[in-house]
Design an enzyme around this catalytic site. Sequence first.
Site, PDB file in Angstrom:
ATOM      1  CG  HIS A   1      -2.106  -0.880   1.120  1.00 33.24           C
ATOM      2  ND1 HIS A   1      -3.109  -0.913   2.066  1.00 33.24           N
ATOM      3  CD2 HIS A   1      -2.486  -1.732   0.130  1.00 33.24           C
ATOM      4  CE1 HIS A   1      -4.060  -1.749   1.663  1.00 33.24           C
ATOM      5  NE2 HIS A   1      -3.709  -2.263   0.497  1.00 33.24           N
TER       6      HIS A   1
ATOM      7  CD  GLU B   1      -1.311   4.251   3.763  1.00 29.54           C
ATOM      8  OE1 GLU B   1      -1.139   3.508   2.762  1.00 29.54           O
ATOM      9  OE2 GLU B   1      -2.434   4.559   4.197  1.00 29.54           O
TER      10      GLU B   1
ATOM     11  CB  SER C   1      -8.901   6.893   5.972  1.00 27.57           C
ATOM     12  OG  SER C   1      -9.052   6.391   7.273  1.00 27.57           O
TER      13      SER C   1
ATOM     14  CB  CYS D   1      -6.210  -0.511   5.160  1.00 31.50           C
ATOM     15  SG  CYS D   1      -4.560  -1.257   5.090  1.00 31.50           S
TER      16      CYS D   1
ATOM     17  CB  CYS E   1      -1.430   1.398   6.346  1.00 30.23           C
ATOM     18  SG  CYS E   1      -1.164   0.725   4.677  1.00 30.23           S
TER      19      CYS E   1
END
Lengths: 146, 146
Positions: free
Chosen positions: A51, A53, A78, A80, A83
């Site tokens: 992802h 991040e 936002s 998950c 992360c």
Amino acid sequence: MMDKFMQAAIDEAKLGLEEGGIPIGSVLVYKDEIIGRGHNRRVQSGSPILHGEMDALNNAGRQPASVYKASTLYTTLSPCSMCSGTILLYGIPKLVIGENQTFQGEEALLNERGVAIEVIHSQACISLMNGFIRDKPELWNEDIGE
Amino acid sequence: MMDKFMQAAIDEAKLGLEEGGIPIGSVLVYKDEIIGRGHNRRVQSGSPILHGEMDALNNAGRQPASVYKASTLYTTLSPCSMCSGTILLYGIPKLVIGENQTFQGEEALLNERGVAIEVIHSQACISLMNGFIRDKPELWNEDIGE
């Protein structure tokens, strides 16, 4: 005017979209400098763990706890569960989120564990995600485990 | 006799130790077959996100939600916040843990979210971690964000 760090995260998200990927970007900031930047690479690397991040943290490389604990993570969306768990593992104390309208991750858990969260409700971030979710709903569902 | 899947995770942990890395291994099992195996690669890849569980999931590649939701993750050590968050993201319903004596991760959170957890209290897993933590305490602390 957009914060320069969130702008860098958005630039990462746009780069991901240009590559045919999922438009979510992130940067890790320490002492007012970006030490890691990244974007979702599910499509580009065939990876279920990269992802935005995670990619930013991976690109920052191995850092001592003292760096994470004085850093801020910027992300266009936002975070998950994965992360968010990573933010908790490394004790990153501050999180700036582009938007949480198209997807809301584990903000409640992060808040409960003492992470300071700022959501800037960026229209640029919302538009990127709305366009992507409309165009590739199956890919989006895969990315969030649905 | 050791379960063959936990044995595969332990083999991964030992491989990591031989490589000079952190001895934690993991396998993802679907329909009684290993679809991803991995071990911690902090040292080997310079990666802060490739814990054993993450490496196993990454090596399993992109999978549909239906696969994760019918899979079991085996790991030699109780999973940290990052790996636990990843289990939650993908809805992996069952987790088998080699040991949680040298480190206890987010088992309470996972349990609260409905993940079935079995801890087998393996002496082989405990010995691997005790030896490693004794020999390389700084590396271990780095891996768990301390």
